[in-house]
Design an enzyme around this catalytic site. Structure first.
Site, PDB file in Angstrom:
ATOM      1  N   CYS A 112       0.475  -1.406   0.289  1.00 54.73           N
ATOM      2  CA  CYS A 112       0.286   0.174   0.030  1.00 54.73           C
ATOM      3  C   CYS A 112       0.929   1.802  -0.222  1.00 54.73           C
ATOM      4  O   CYS A 112       0.707   1.939   0.159  1.00 54.73           O
ATOM      5  CB  CYS A 112      -1.374  -0.138   1.339  1.00 54.73           C
ATOM      6  SG  CYS A 112      -1.892  -1.303   1.465  1.00 54.73           S
ATOM      7  N   HIS A 253      -3.109   7.102   3.358  1.00 55.00           N
ATOM      8  CA  HIS A 253      -4.073   5.888   2.479  1.00 55.00           C
ATOM      9  C   HIS A 253      -5.254   5.642   3.047  1.00 55.00           C
ATOM     10  O   HIS A 253      -4.943   5.646   4.765  1.00 55.00           O
ATOM     11  CB  HIS A 253      -2.362   4.856   3.484  1.00 55.00           C
ATOM     12  CG  HIS A 253      -2.925   3.229   2.357  1.00 55.00           C
ATOM     13  ND1 HIS A 253      -3.503   3.442   1.324  1.00 55.00           N
ATOM     14  CD2 HIS A 253      -3.630   2.660   3.279  1.00 55.00           C
ATOM     15  CE1 HIS A 253      -3.984   1.903   1.068  1.00 55.00           C
ATOM     16  NE2 HIS A 253      -3.701   1.293   2.441  1.00 55.00           N
ATOM     17  N   ASN A 283     -10.511   0.447  -0.116  1.00 48.46           N
ATOM     18  CA  ASN A 283      -8.561   0.524  -0.195  1.00 48.46           C
ATOM     19  C   ASN A 283      -7.942  -0.059  -1.286  1.00 48.46           C
ATOM     20  O   ASN A 283      -7.827  -0.881  -1.953  1.00 48.46           O
ATOM     21  CB  ASN A 283      -8.125  -0.754   0.975  1.00 48.46           C
ATOM     22  CG  ASN A 283      -7.244  -0.428   1.481  1.00 48.46           C
ATOM     23  OD1 ASN A 283      -6.253  -0.524   0.516  1.00 48.46           O
ATOM     24  ND2 ASN A 283      -6.260  -1.232   2.849  1.00 48.46           N
TER      25      ASN A 283
HETATM   26  O1  UT7 Z   1      -4.121  -1.117   3.553  1.00 54.18           O
HETATM   27  C1  UT7 Z   1      -3.226  -1.049   4.608  1.00 54.18           C
HETATM   28  C2  UT7 Z   1      -3.085  -2.099   5.914  1.00 54.18           C
HETATM   29  N1  UT7 Z   1      -4.919  -2.708   6.016  1.00 54.18           N
HETATM   30  C3  UT7 Z   1      -5.247  -1.983   7.021  1.00 54.18           C
HETATM   31  O2  UT7 Z   1      -4.717  -1.061   7.502  1.00 54.18           O
HETATM   32  C4  UT7 Z   1      -6.280  -2.617   7.760  1.00 54.18           C
HETATM   33  C5  UT7 Z   1      -6.630  -2.389   9.023  1.00 54.18           C
HETATM   34  N2  UT7 Z   1      -7.683  -3.285   9.565  1.00 54.18           N
HETATM   35  C6  UT7 Z   1      -8.604  -2.639   9.261  1.00 54.18           C
HETATM   36  O3  UT7 Z   1      -9.144  -1.807   9.079  1.00 54.18           O
HETATM   37  C7  UT7 Z   1      -9.876  -3.146  11.169  1.00 54.18           C
HETATM   38  O4  UT7 Z   1      -9.018  -4.349  11.678  1.00 54.18           O
HETATM   39  C8  UT7 Z   1     -10.683  -4.154  10.026  1.00 54.18           C
HETATM   40  C9  UT7 Z   1     -11.566  -3.256   9.318  1.00 54.18           C
HETATM   41  C10 UT7 Z   1     -10.077  -5.297   9.014  1.00 54.18           C
HETATM   42  C11 UT7 Z   1     -11.740  -5.050  11.161  1.00 54.18           C
HETATM   43  O5  UT7 Z   1     -11.919  -4.082  12.730  1.00 54.18           O
HETATM   44  P1  UT7 Z   1     -11.727  -4.472  13.793  1.00 54.18           P
HETATM   45  O6  UT7 Z   1     -12.718  -3.608  14.334  1.00 54.18           O
HETATM   46  O7  UT7 Z   1     -10.292  -5.007  13.970  1.00 54.18           O
HETATM   47  O8  UT7 Z   1     -12.106  -5.605  14.165  1.00 54.18           O
HETATM   48  P2  UT7 Z   1     -11.925  -7.250  14.287  1.00 54.18           P
HETATM   49  O9  UT7 Z   1     -11.268  -7.342  12.852  1.00 54.18           O
HETATM   50  O10 UT7 Z   1     -11.436  -7.368  15.682  1.00 54.18           O
HETATM   51  O11 UT7 Z   1     -14.047  -8.301  13.784  1.00 54.18           O
HETATM   52  C12 UT7 Z   1     -14.420  -7.890  15.121  1.00 54.18           C
HETATM   53  C13 UT7 Z   1     -15.933  -8.365  15.009  1.00 54.18           C
HETATM   54  C14 UT7 Z   1     -15.121 -10.164  14.638  1.00 54.18           C
HETATM   55  O12 UT7 Z   1     -16.055 -11.267  15.793  1.00 54.18           O
HETATM   56  P3  UT7 Z   1     -16.092 -11.837  17.160  1.00 54.18           P
HETATM   57  O13 UT7 Z   1     -15.342 -12.319  17.098  1.00 54.18           O
HETATM   58  O14 UT7 Z   1     -16.002 -10.453  17.789  1.00 54.18           O
HETATM   59  O15 UT7 Z   1     -17.183 -12.574  17.557  1.00 54.18           O
HETATM   60  C15 UT7 Z   1     -15.273 -10.496  13.719  1.00 54.18           C
HETATM   61  O16 UT7 Z   1     -15.869 -11.655  12.715  1.00 54.18           O
HETATM   62  O17 UT7 Z   1     -16.482  -8.150  13.538  1.00 54.18           O
HETATM   63  C16 UT7 Z   1     -15.995  -9.402  13.059  1.00 54.18           C
HETATM   64  N3  UT7 Z   1     -16.309  -9.315  11.683  1.00 54.18           N
HETATM   65  C17 UT7 Z   1     -16.803  -8.818  10.887  1.00 54.18           C
HETATM   66  N4  UT7 Z   1     -18.660  -8.997  11.031  1.00 54.18           N
HETATM   67  C18 UT7 Z   1     -19.547  -8.543   9.983  1.00 54.18           C
HETATM   68  C19 UT7 Z   1     -15.273  -9.390  10.371  1.00 54.18           C
HETATM   69  N5  UT7 Z   1     -15.758  -9.093   9.298  1.00 54.18           N
HETATM   70  C20 UT7 Z   1     -16.582  -8.406   9.598  1.00 54.18           C
HETATM   71  C21 UT7 Z   1     -17.879  -8.566   8.587  1.00 54.18           C
HETATM   72  N6  UT7 Z   1     -18.729  -8.150   8.783  1.00 54.18           N
HETATM   73  N7  UT7 Z   1     -17.151  -8.060   6.825  1.00 54.18           N
END
Ligand code: UT7
Length: 326
Positions: A112, A253, A283
Protein backbone atom coordinates in the site's frame (compact mmCIF):
# COMPACT_ATOMS: atom_id res chain seq x y z
CA UNK A 1 17.05 21.40 -8.77
CA UNK A 2 13.36 21.26 -7.88
CA UNK A 3 11.09 18.29 -8.42
CA UNK A 4 7.60 19.18 -9.49
CA UNK A 5 4.26 17.37 -9.98
CA UNK A 6 3.10 18.56 -13.40
CA UNK A 7 0.20 16.19 -14.00
CA UNK A 8 -2.12 13.77 -12.21
CA UNK A 9 -4.52 11.15 -13.52
CA UNK A 10 -6.70 8.30 -12.33
CA UNK A 11 -8.79 5.51 -13.81
CA UNK A 12 -11.41 3.35 -12.16
CA UNK A 13 -13.55 0.43 -13.25
CA UNK A 14 -17.15 1.29 -14.12
CA UNK A 15 -18.63 -1.50 -12.02
CA UNK A 16 -19.65 -0.48 -8.48
CA UNK A 17 -20.03 -3.10 -5.73
CA UNK A 18 -22.09 -1.76 -2.82
CA UNK A 19 -22.21 -2.93 0.79
CA UNK A 20 -25.79 -4.08 0.15
CA UNK A 21 -24.52 -6.38 -2.61
CA UNK A 22 -21.82 -7.75 -0.28
CA UNK A 23 -24.54 -8.63 2.24
CA UNK A 24 -25.68 -11.21 -0.31
CA UNK A 25 -22.15 -12.68 -0.71
CA UNK A 26 -20.95 -13.07 2.90
CA UNK A 27 -22.31 -12.77 6.44
CA UNK A 28 -21.91 -9.01 6.80
CA UNK A 29 -23.98 -5.80 6.91
CA UNK A 30 -23.81 -2.30 5.53
CA UNK A 31 -23.94 -1.12 9.15
CA UNK A 32 -20.84 -3.18 10.18
CA UNK A 33 -18.79 -2.18 7.13
CA UNK A 34 -19.72 1.50 7.43
CA UNK A 35 -19.06 1.86 11.15
CA UNK A 36 -15.88 -0.30 11.21
CA UNK A 37 -14.28 0.98 7.99
CA UNK A 38 -16.15 3.98 6.50
CA UNK A 39 -16.43 2.16 3.16
CA UNK A 40 -19.81 2.26 1.32
CA UNK A 41 -18.84 0.91 -2.10
CA UNK A 42 -15.82 -0.09 -4.19
CA UNK A 43 -15.01 -0.49 -7.91
CA UNK A 44 -14.45 -3.93 -9.42
CA UNK A 45 -12.63 -4.67 -12.69
CA UNK A 46 -14.65 -6.37 -15.42
CA UNK A 47 -13.50 -9.33 -17.47
CA UNK A 48 -10.85 -8.11 -19.91
CA UNK A 49 -9.72 -5.30 -17.58
CA UNK A 50 -6.29 -5.73 -15.99
CA UNK A 51 -3.87 -3.79 -13.79
CA UNK A 52 -2.20 -2.48 -16.96
CA UNK A 53 -5.58 -1.29 -18.33
CA UNK A 54 -6.16 1.16 -15.47
CA UNK A 55 -2.46 2.00 -15.11
CA UNK A 56 -2.17 3.04 -18.75
CA UNK A 57 -5.36 5.12 -18.65
CA UNK A 58 -4.34 6.89 -15.42
CA UNK A 59 -0.89 7.48 -16.91
CA UNK A 60 -2.36 8.82 -20.16
CA UNK A 61 -4.49 11.32 -18.23
CA UNK A 62 -1.53 12.46 -16.12
CA UNK A 63 0.62 12.95 -19.24
CA UNK A 64 -2.17 14.90 -20.93
CA UNK A 65 -2.45 17.26 -17.96
CA UNK A 66 1.33 17.71 -17.85
CA UNK A 67 1.48 18.37 -21.59
CA UNK A 68 4.13 15.67 -21.88
CA UNK A 69 4.27 13.30 -24.84
CA UNK A 70 4.74 9.57 -24.05
CA UNK A 71 8.08 9.50 -25.87
CA UNK A 72 9.41 12.29 -23.62
CA UNK A 73 9.13 10.08 -20.53
CA UNK A 74 12.50 8.81 -19.23
CA UNK A 75 11.21 6.43 -16.60
CA UNK A 76 7.99 4.59 -15.68
CA UNK A 77 7.73 3.30 -12.11
CA UNK A 78 4.64 1.18 -11.52
CA UNK A 79 3.74 0.06 -8.05
CA UNK A 80 1.43 -2.93 -7.64
CA UNK A 81 0.80 -6.14 -5.70
CA UNK A 82 -1.45 -7.41 -8.49
CA UNK A 83 0.68 -7.28 -11.66
CA UNK A 84 -0.70 -8.57 -14.96
CA UNK A 85 1.92 -11.37 -14.76
CA UNK A 86 4.70 -12.30 -12.30
CA UNK A 87 6.97 -11.21 -15.17
CA UNK A 88 7.55 -9.18 -17.24
CA UNK A 89 6.83 -6.04 -15.26
CA UNK A 90 3.43 -4.43 -15.74
CA UNK A 91 5.40 -1.20 -16.25
CA UNK A 92 6.77 -2.64 -19.52
CA UNK A 93 3.22 -3.47 -20.67
CA UNK A 94 2.13 0.08 -19.84
CA UNK A 95 5.16 1.44 -21.71
CA UNK A 96 3.97 -0.48 -24.75
CA UNK A 97 0.33 0.69 -24.44
CA UNK A 98 1.35 4.34 -24.03
CA UNK A 99 4.09 4.30 -26.66
CA UNK A 100 6.63 5.62 -24.15
CA UNK A 101 9.41 4.31 -26.36
CA UNK A 102 12.29 6.14 -24.66
CA UNK A 103 11.44 5.13 -21.11
CA UNK A 104 13.04 2.63 -18.78
CA UNK A 105 10.19 0.83 -17.02
CA UNK A 106 10.02 -1.30 -13.89
CA UNK A 107 7.61 -2.41 -11.17
CA UNK A 108 8.08 -1.60 -7.51
CA UNK A 109 6.80 -3.75 -4.64
CA UNK A 110 5.94 -1.92 -1.41
CA UNK A 111 2.26 -2.90 -1.05
CA UNK A 112 0.00 0.00 0.00
CA UNK A 113 3.00 2.33 0.33
CA UNK A 114 4.20 1.63 -3.20
CA UNK A 115 3.23 5.02 -4.58
CA UNK A 116 5.15 6.91 -1.87
CA UNK A 117 8.15 4.59 -2.39
CA UNK A 118 7.84 5.30 -6.13
CA UNK A 119 7.88 9.05 -5.49
CA UNK A 120 10.97 8.60 -3.35
CA UNK A 121 12.84 6.64 -6.04
CA UNK A 122 11.76 9.11 -8.73
CA UNK A 123 12.92 12.04 -6.61
CA UNK A 124 16.43 10.57 -6.49
CA UNK A 125 16.54 10.02 -10.27
CA UNK A 126 15.45 13.61 -10.86
CA UNK A 127 17.72 15.29 -8.30
CA UNK A 128 20.75 13.34 -9.60
CA UNK A 129 20.01 14.30 -13.20
CA UNK A 130 19.52 10.66 -14.25
CA UNK A 131 16.01 11.50 -15.54
CA UNK A 132 13.98 14.63 -16.31
CA UNK A 133 10.41 13.34 -16.73
CA UNK A 134 9.03 10.39 -14.78
CA UNK A 135 5.62 8.71 -14.74
CA UNK A 136 4.75 7.10 -11.40
CA UNK A 137 1.71 4.86 -11.28
CA UNK A 138 -0.06 2.92 -8.53
CA UNK A 139 -2.45 0.36 -10.01
CA UNK A 140 -4.29 -2.60 -8.51
CA UNK A 141 -6.87 -5.21 -9.36
CA UNK A 142 -7.19 -6.54 -5.82
CA UNK A 143 -10.57 -8.14 -6.55
CA UNK A 144 -8.63 -10.98 -8.22
CA UNK A 145 -6.64 -11.91 -5.07
CA UNK A 146 -9.38 -11.26 -2.49
CA UNK A 147 -11.16 -14.25 -0.97
CA UNK A 148 -14.84 -13.60 -1.69
CA UNK A 149 -15.73 -16.13 1.04
CA UNK A 150 -13.79 -14.25 3.76
CA UNK A 151 -15.82 -11.42 5.28
CA UNK A 152 -12.76 -10.24 7.22
CA UNK A 153 -11.05 -9.06 4.04
CA UNK A 154 -13.37 -9.05 1.02
CA UNK A 155 -15.34 -6.00 2.19
CA UNK A 156 -12.20 -3.85 2.39
CA UNK A 157 -10.59 -3.73 -1.03
CA UNK A 158 -11.23 -2.22 -4.47
CA UNK A 159 -9.64 -1.79 -7.91
CA UNK A 160 -8.25 1.26 -9.71
CA UNK A 161 -5.18 3.31 -10.59
CA UNK A 162 -3.66 6.73 -10.05
CA UNK A 163 -0.63 8.39 -11.63
CA UNK A 164 1.55 11.48 -11.47
CA UNK A 165 4.11 13.03 -13.79
CA UNK A 166 7.13 14.23 -11.83
CA UNK A 167 9.59 16.56 -13.56
CA UNK A 168 12.85 18.29 -12.79
CA UNK A 169 12.15 22.03 -12.86
CA UNK A 170 12.93 25.48 -11.56
CA UNK A 171 10.34 27.43 -9.60
CA UNK A 172 8.71 27.31 -6.20
CA UNK A 173 6.22 24.47 -6.58
CA UNK A 174 8.17 21.45 -5.39
CA UNK A 175 8.35 18.08 -3.77
CA UNK A 176 9.97 19.05 -0.46
CA UNK A 177 10.81 15.59 0.87
CA UNK A 178 10.07 11.89 0.84
CA UNK A 179 10.67 9.44 3.70
CA UNK A 180 10.41 5.66 3.48
CA UNK A 181 10.56 3.00 6.22
CA UNK A 182 10.35 -0.79 6.42
CA UNK A 183 9.78 -3.13 9.35
CA UNK A 184 10.11 -6.67 8.03
CA UNK A 185 9.45 -8.32 11.40
CA UNK A 186 5.72 -8.06 10.70
CA UNK A 187 5.69 -9.30 7.09
CA UNK A 188 3.30 -12.16 7.92
CA UNK A 189 0.50 -9.97 9.34
CA UNK A 190 -0.60 -8.94 5.85
CA UNK A 191 0.35 -10.94 2.78
CA UNK A 192 -0.60 -13.24 -0.07
CA UNK A 193 0.74 -16.68 0.93
CA UNK A 194 0.51 -18.29 -2.48
CA UNK A 195 1.75 -17.71 -6.03
CA UNK A 196 5.42 -16.98 -5.20
CA UNK A 197 8.30 -19.42 -4.69
CA UNK A 198 7.16 -20.64 -1.23
CA UNK A 199 3.71 -21.79 -2.29
CA UNK A 200 3.81 -21.87 -6.08
CA UNK A 201 0.59 -21.49 -8.03
CA UNK A 202 1.69 -24.67 -9.84
CA UNK A 203 1.28 -26.68 -6.60
CA UNK A 204 -2.25 -28.05 -6.06
CA UNK A 205 -1.96 -27.43 -2.27
CA UNK A 206 -1.76 -23.71 -2.96
CA UNK A 207 -5.24 -23.70 -4.44
CA UNK A 208 -6.74 -26.38 -2.16
CA UNK A 209 -5.59 -24.53 0.97
CA UNK A 210 -6.85 -21.18 -0.38
CA UNK A 211 -3.34 -19.68 -0.29
CA UNK A 212 -3.79 -17.49 -3.32
CA UNK A 213 -5.83 -14.97 -1.32
CA UNK A 214 -4.90 -11.94 0.77
CA UNK A 215 -4.64 -12.78 4.46
CA UNK A 216 -4.53 -10.17 7.21
CA UNK A 217 -4.47 -9.91 11.01
CA UNK A 218 -6.65 -6.82 10.82
CA UNK A 219 -6.53 -5.80 14.45
CA UNK A 220 -2.72 -5.92 14.73
CA UNK A 221 -2.28 -4.16 11.41
CA UNK A 222 -4.66 -1.43 12.58
CA UNK A 223 -2.55 -0.56 15.65
CA UNK A 224 0.72 -0.52 13.72
CA UNK A 225 -0.84 1.56 10.94
CA UNK A 226 -1.79 4.44 13.24
CA UNK A 227 1.62 4.55 14.96
CA UNK A 228 3.61 4.20 11.73
CA UNK A 229 1.67 6.84 9.78
CA UNK A 230 2.13 9.29 12.64
CA UNK A 231 5.88 8.54 12.69
CA UNK A 232 6.22 9.02 8.92
CA UNK A 233 4.24 12.28 9.03
CA UNK A 234 6.28 13.68 11.93
CA UNK A 235 9.53 12.80 10.08
CA UNK A 236 8.33 14.83 7.08
CA UNK A 237 7.32 17.83 9.21
CA UNK A 238 10.56 17.82 11.23
CA UNK A 239 12.73 17.52 8.11
CA UNK A 240 11.12 20.69 6.74
CA UNK A 241 10.88 22.66 9.99
CA UNK A 242 7.07 22.60 9.82
CA UNK A 243 4.36 21.89 12.37
CA UNK A 244 0.93 20.23 11.79
CA UNK A 245 -0.71 23.68 11.66
CA UNK A 246 1.32 24.43 8.48
CA UNK A 247 -0.30 21.52 6.62
CA UNK A 248 -3.08 22.60 4.23
CA UNK A 249 -4.16 19.10 3.31
CA UNK A 250 -3.40 15.59 4.54
CA UNK A 251 -3.94 12.69 2.13
CA UNK A 252 -3.50 9.46 4.06
CA UNK A 253 -3.62 5.96 2.58
CA UNK A 254 -7.31 5.09 2.33
CA UNK A 255 -7.55 1.80 4.28
CA UNK A 256 -9.96 2.50 7.12
CA UNK A 257 -11.73 5.67 8.23
CA UNK A 258 -10.93 4.91 11.87
CA UNK A 259 -7.18 4.57 11.10
CA UNK A 260 -7.30 7.86 9.19
CA UNK A 261 -9.16 9.71 11.96
CA UNK A 262 -6.87 8.33 14.68
CA UNK A 263 -3.77 9.36 12.71
CA UNK A 264 -5.12 12.85 12.04
CA UNK A 265 -6.06 13.27 15.70
CA UNK A 266 -2.60 12.22 16.91
CA UNK A 267 -1.07 14.71 14.47
CA UNK A 268 -3.49 17.51 15.35
CA UNK A 269 -4.88 17.84 11.81
CA UNK A 270 -8.60 18.70 11.88
CA UNK A 271 -11.17 17.11 9.57
CA UNK A 272 -11.33 20.14 7.22
CA UNK A 273 -7.70 19.48 6.27
CA UNK A 274 -8.18 15.75 5.78
CA UNK A 275 -9.04 14.23 2.39
CA UNK A 276 -10.89 10.90 2.20
CA UNK A 277 -12.56 9.07 -0.65
CA UNK A 278 -12.49 5.51 0.70
CA UNK A 279 -16.28 5.62 1.06
CA UNK A 280 -16.39 5.30 -2.76
CA UNK A 281 -13.38 3.09 -3.55
CA UNK A 282 -12.40 1.08 -0.44
CA UNK A 283 -8.72 0.26 -0.01
CA UNK A 284 -7.04 0.30 -3.44
CA UNK A 285 -3.55 -0.32 -1.96
CA UNK A 286 -0.86 1.60 -3.87
CA UNK A 287 -3.50 3.32 -6.02
CA UNK A 288 -5.24 4.98 -3.08
CA UNK A 289 -3.03 8.06 -2.64
CA UNK A 290 -2.59 8.91 -6.36
CA UNK A 291 -6.36 8.50 -6.99
CA UNK A 292 -7.04 10.86 -4.07
CA UNK A 293 -4.36 13.29 -5.28
CA UNK A 294 -5.92 13.40 -8.73
CA UNK A 295 -9.34 14.18 -7.25
CA UNK A 296 -7.86 16.91 -5.04
CA UNK A 297 -6.01 18.38 -8.02
CA UNK A 298 -8.95 18.30 -10.45
CA UNK A 299 -11.26 19.79 -7.81
CA UNK A 300 -8.76 22.64 -7.34
CA UNK A 301 -8.53 22.04 -3.60
CA UNK A 302 -4.88 23.15 -3.45
CA UNK A 303 -3.58 26.68 -4.03
CA UNK A 304 0.01 27.74 -4.77
CA UNK A 305 2.08 27.61 -1.60
CA UNK A 306 -0.23 25.12 0.15
CA UNK A 307 1.59 22.30 1.95
CA UNK A 308 0.31 18.84 1.02
CA UNK A 309 1.29 15.88 3.19
CA UNK A 310 0.77 12.32 1.91
CA UNK A 311 1.30 9.39 4.25
CA UNK A 312 1.03 5.65 3.63
CA UNK A 313 1.24 2.33 5.45
CA UNK A 314 0.92 -1.27 4.32
CA UNK A 315 2.19 -4.83 4.03
CA UNK A 316 5.87 -5.41 4.75
CA UNK A 317 5.41 -3.41 6.87
CA UNK A 318 6.36 -0.60 4.51
CA UNK A 319 5.39 3.00 5.27
CA UNK A 320 6.33 6.52 4.31
CA UNK A 321 5.47 10.13 3.59
CA UNK A 322 5.84 12.78 0.92
CA UNK A 323 5.54 16.53 1.50
CA UNK A 324 4.76 18.93 -1.36
CA UNK A 325 4.81 22.70 -1.60
CA UNK A 326 1.97 23.11 -4.13
O1 UT7 B 1 -3.89 -1.33 3.52
C1 UT7 B 1 -3.03 -1.24 4.61
C2 UT7 B 1 -3.23 -2.15 5.67
N1 UT7 B 1 -4.56 -2.52 6.03
C3 UT7 B 1 -5.19 -1.90 7.02
O2 UT7 B 1 -4.74 -0.89 7.46
C4 UT7 B 1 -6.41 -2.55 7.61
C5 UT7 B 1 -6.28 -2.61 9.10
N2 UT7 B 1 -7.37 -3.21 9.84
C6 UT7 B 1 -8.65 -2.79 9.80
O3 UT7 B 1 -9.01 -1.91 9.07
C7 UT7 B 1 -9.62 -3.42 10.78
O4 UT7 B 1 -8.91 -4.21 11.71
C8 UT7 B 1 -10.72 -4.29 10.11
C9 UT7 B 1 -11.71 -3.38 9.38
C10 UT7 B 1 -10.08 -5.27 9.15
C11 UT7 B 1 -11.50 -5.05 11.18
O5 UT7 B 1 -12.04 -4.17 12.12
P1 UT7 B 1 -11.89 -4.49 13.68
O6 UT7 B 1 -12.63 -3.43 14.41
O7 UT7 B 1 -10.42 -4.62 13.96
O8 UT7 B 1 -12.69 -5.84 13.82
P2 UT7 B 1 -12.15 -7.26 14.33
O9 UT7 B 1 -11.21 -7.84 13.34
O10 UT7 B 1 -11.68 -7.11 15.74
O11 UT7 B 1 -13.47 -8.09 14.32
C12 UT7 B 1 -14.55 -7.78 15.20
C13 UT7 B 1 -15.68 -8.72 14.89
C14 UT7 B 1 -15.26 -10.19 14.82
O12 UT7 B 1 -16.29 -10.95 15.40
P3 UT7 B 1 -16.14 -11.56 16.90
O13 UT7 B 1 -14.92 -12.42 16.83
O14 UT7 B 1 -15.97 -10.36 17.78
O15 UT7 B 1 -17.42 -12.28 17.08
C15 UT7 B 1 -15.23 -10.45 13.33
O16 UT7 B 1 -15.48 -11.81 13.04
O17 UT7 B 1 -16.26 -8.41 13.62
C16 UT7 B 1 -16.35 -9.59 12.84
N3 UT7 B 1 -16.24 -9.24 11.44
C17 UT7 B 1 -17.29 -8.91 10.66
N4 UT7 B 1 -18.59 -8.83 10.92
C18 UT7 B 1 -19.40 -8.45 9.92
C19 UT7 B 1 -15.11 -9.15 10.69
N5 UT7 B 1 -15.41 -8.78 9.44
C20 UT7 B 1 -16.75 -8.61 9.39
C21 UT7 B 1 -17.65 -8.24 8.39
N6 UT7 B 1 -18.96 -8.16 8.69
N7 UT7 B 1 -17.25 -7.94 7.14
Amino acid sequence: MNVRITGTGSALPGKILTNAELERLVDTSDEWITTRTGIKERRIAAEGEYTSTFAAEAGRRALEMAGVKPEEIDLIILSTVTPDFPFPSTACIVQDILGATNATAFDLSAACSGFIFGMSVAEKYLRSGAARKILIIGSEVLSRIVDWQDRNTCVLFGDGAGAVVLEASEGAHSLLSTHTFSNGSYWNLLYQPGSGSRNPATDSHTIDERKLYVTMEGNDVFKHAVRAMEEAAVKALDANGLSPSDISLLIPHQANRRIIDATAKRLGVDSERLFTNLQHYGNTSSASIPIALDEVNRQGLLKPGNKLLMVAFGGGFAYGSALVNW
